[in-house]
Motif scaffolding. Sequence first.
Motif, mmCIF file in Angstrom:
data_model
loop_
_atom_site.group_PDB
_atom_site.id
_atom_site.type_symbol
_atom_site.label_atom_id
_atom_site.label_comp_id
_atom_site.label_asym_id
_atom_site.label_seq_id
_atom_site.Cartn_x
_atom_site.Cartn_y
_atom_site.Cartn_z
ATOM 1 N N THR A 49 0.830 -1.206 0.000
ATOM 2 C CA THR A 49 0.000 0.000 0.000
ATOM 3 C C THR A 49 0.866 1.258 0.000
ATOM 4 N N CYS A 50 1.918 1.263 0.822
ATOM 5 C CA CYS A 50 2.827 2.416 0.873
ATOM 6 C C CYS A 50 3.513 2.617 -0.473
ATOM 7 N N THR A 51 3.868 1.516 -1.140
ATOM 8 C CA THR A 51 4.503 1.619 -2.451
ATOM 9 C C THR A 51 3.544 2.196 -3.482
ATOM 10 N N CYS A 52 2.281 1.789 -3.427
ATOM 11 C CA CYS A 52 1.277 2.347 -4.341
ATOM 12 C C CYS A 52 1.133 3.849 -4.131
ATOM 13 N N ILE A 53 1.142 4.258 -2.874
ATOM 14 C CA ILE A 53 1.081 5.698 -2.582
ATOM 15 C C ILE A 53 2.309 6.397 -3.155
ATOM 16 N N GLY A 54 3.467 5.732 -3.049
ATOM 17 C CA GLY A 54 4.685 6.307 -3.608
ATOM 18 C C GLY A 54 4.611 6.461 -5.123
ATOM 19 N N PHE A 55 4.022 5.466 -5.816
ATOM 20 C CA PHE A 55 3.856 5.569 -7.268
ATOM 21 C C PHE A 55 3.126 6.859 -7.649
ATOM 22 N N VAL A 56 2.047 7.127 -6.919
ATOM 23 C CA VAL A 56 1.155 8.236 -7.279
ATOM 24 C C VAL A 56 1.742 9.586 -6.876
ATOM 25 N N THR A 57 2.436 9.630 -5.741
ATOM 26 C CA THR A 57 2.922 10.914 -5.224
ATOM 27 C C THR A 57 4.299 11.299 -5.751
ATOM 28 N N TYR A 58 5.064 10.353 -6.307
ATOM 29 C CA TYR A 58 6.417 10.654 -6.777
ATOM 30 C C TYR A 58 6.444 11.827 -7.766
ATOM 31 N N PRO A 59 5.563 11.874 -8.773
ATOM 32 C CA PRO A 59 5.613 12.999 -9.727
ATOM 33 C C PRO A 59 5.382 14.362 -9.078
ATOM 34 N N LEU A 60 4.704 14.392 -7.932
ATOM 35 C CA LEU A 60 4.411 15.668 -7.277
ATOM 36 C C LEU A 60 5.667 16.327 -6.729
ATOM 37 N N PHE A 61 6.728 15.545 -6.532
ATOM 38 C CA PHE A 61 7.970 16.089 -5.983
ATOM 39 C C PHE A 61 8.993 16.406 -7.066
ATOM 40 N N GLY A 62 8.621 16.190 -8.307
ATOM 41 C CA GLY A 62 9.542 16.461 -9.402
ATOM 42 C C GLY A 62 9.443 17.886 -9.907
ATOM 43 N N GLU A 68 9.336 18.526 -13.162
ATOM 44 C CA GLU A 68 8.637 18.486 -14.439
ATOM 45 C C GLU A 68 7.338 17.701 -14.293
ATOM 46 N N ARG A 69 6.471 17.892 -15.259
ATOM 47 C CA ARG A 69 5.174 17.201 -15.254
ATOM 48 C C ARG A 69 5.340 15.825 -15.883
ATOM 49 N N VAL A 70 5.161 14.773 -15.062
ATOM 50 C CA VAL A 70 5.297 13.405 -15.551
ATOM 51 C C VAL A 70 4.174 12.559 -14.966
ATOM 52 N N LEU A 71 3.966 11.417 -15.586
ATOM 53 C CA LEU A 71 2.996 10.458 -15.076
ATOM 54 C C LEU A 71 3.635 9.600 -13.988
ATOM 55 N N PRO A 72 2.827 8.950 -13.134
ATOM 56 C CA PRO A 72 3.395 8.092 -12.085
ATOM 57 C C PRO A 72 4.371 7.060 -12.645
ATOM 58 N N TYR A 73 4.067 6.445 -13.794
ATOM 59 C CA TYR A 73 5.032 5.569 -14.448
ATOM 60 C C TYR A 73 4.913 5.771 -15.945
ATOM 61 N N GLY A 74 6.069 5.776 -16.595
ATOM 62 C CA GLY A 74 6.113 6.098 -18.013
ATOM 63 C C GLY A 74 5.355 5.109 -18.875
ATOM 64 N N MET A 75 4.703 5.624 -19.906
ATOM 65 C CA MET A 75 4.008 4.793 -20.887
ATOM 66 C C MET A 75 3.918 5.565 -22.191
ATOM 67 N N TYR A 76 4.059 4.852 -23.288
ATOM 68 C CA TYR A 76 3.982 5.475 -24.603
ATOM 69 C C TYR A 76 2.544 5.422 -25.092
ATOM 70 N N LEU A 77 1.981 6.582 -25.370
ATOM 71 C CA LEU A 77 0.582 6.683 -25.790
ATOM 72 C C LEU A 77 0.533 6.855 -27.305
ATOM 73 N N TYR A 95 -3.347 14.479 -19.586
ATOM 74 C CA TYR A 95 -2.496 14.195 -18.437
ATOM 75 C C TYR A 95 -3.326 13.801 -17.223
ATOM 76 N N GLU A 96 -4.370 14.564 -16.913
ATOM 77 C CA GLU A 96 -5.205 14.270 -15.747
ATOM 78 C C GLU A 96 -5.907 12.921 -15.887
ATOM 79 N N PHE A 97 -6.348 12.604 -17.112
ATOM 80 C CA PHE A 97 -7.063 11.344 -17.333
ATOM 81 C C PHE A 97 -6.135 10.142 -17.096
ATOM 82 N N PHE A 98 -4.967 10.168 -17.742
ATOM 83 C CA PHE A 98 -4.055 9.027 -17.595
ATOM 84 C C PHE A 98 -3.429 8.969 -16.206
ATOM 85 N N PHE A 99 -3.297 10.106 -15.545
ATOM 86 C CA PHE A 99 -2.833 10.105 -14.159
ATOM 87 C C PHE A 99 -3.836 9.357 -13.280
ATOM 88 N N ALA A 100 -5.133 9.620 -13.493
ATOM 89 C CA ALA A 100 -6.177 8.938 -12.724
ATOM 90 C C ALA A 100 -6.199 7.450 -13.031
#
Length: 379
Positions: A134-147, A149-158, A171-176
């Motif tokens: 659970t803590c790791t999942c929270i880390g996935f989501v919050t990591y971009p907030l400390f960067g 630049e604007r990035v997604l929680p984990y990289g993906m090619y769209l 960005y907001e849609f894929f972040f969710a």
Amino acid sequence: MNVKTMETVEMPIFGNTLKLMKFWSYLFVHNWRRYVAMTPYTLINITQYVDIYLSTEPLDFVIRNVYLAVLFTNTVVRGVLLCVQRGSYERFIAIIKNYYIELLQSTDPHIEQLVKEATRLSITIGRINLLMGTCTCIGFVTYPLFGSERVLPYGMYLFGIEEYKYASPYYEFFFAVQAIMAPMGCCMYIPYTNLVVTFTLFAILMCRVLQHKLRTLEKLRGSSLEVRQEIIGCIRYQLKLAGLVEGMNTLNTHLHLVEFLCFGAMLCVLLFSLIIAQTIGQTVIVLAYMVMIFANSVVLYYVANELYFQSFYISIAAYESNWMDFDVDTQKTLKFLIMRSQKPLAILVGGVYPMNLRMLQSLLNVIYSFFTLLRRIYG
């Protein structure tokens, strides 16, 4: 395996692991939930590798995306393995259920205590793993907030909208979407670890029960024939134990090899990410990733190491049973059991190497060597 039968006899030693697997239909049921979890994860994992190959982002983001891609691959492999070998896992759990019921029905106070201790330890490890997941999942989501630049929680090619993925509303849609996928992946990754740990803990429990039976042979007040029959019963129980460990290796040995390689790659990447993290927040989250991955692996290797030695202690317990007081035929029967115990039972990696703390230490040495090489190249 009959689901109704499974539900009528609870197995507390598994905690909530089987309930989670049943909910996501990996075991005992077959419905749409497994495809809801597996299909998006598989597609995202493919796009992760494409994104890494085509990435022009800074090195710290590429390194982190490599870690997440490997972690996702490991998660997908676990889910696919459960789906493909669902019947084998259910039959194996049915065998454990029968052995577990036998132990629960024992009137020996010491065996009752051993069962309680093993159950308590399994539940505790399962809860800790879920908490770390659970803590790791929270880390996935919050990591971009400390960067910066604007990035997604984990990289993906769209495909088709790659150049717009950091612009609203994409960005907001894929972040969710990625925030929702994180706990679903946790439900695939963590319960499988708990399942393997519980299998091993139960094998350790059987070793300790067998040791207890052998150490209390001298308390039998019957004839030599009765003592010999008790030893033969211990030999049969030892064969059950050996069959259980063999079944565990049949189910998991190749996955252990994959995870052995994945663990090495992920930990090396995380060590490198730690020295190139840009902010304190990112450093804390990378440390959390390292703790989760390392703790999961240490638990697996520790219980496998414990099984190795507990199976060897069976021969010591047999030797401590005052065998000098038995008749010659009984001594020969006990000697046969001791000879079978001279080769300890082991959880194998790739069907070859025993999983133990020595192997983990060797892997950590190799990881540190690669990490040192990467640091020199980057520096």
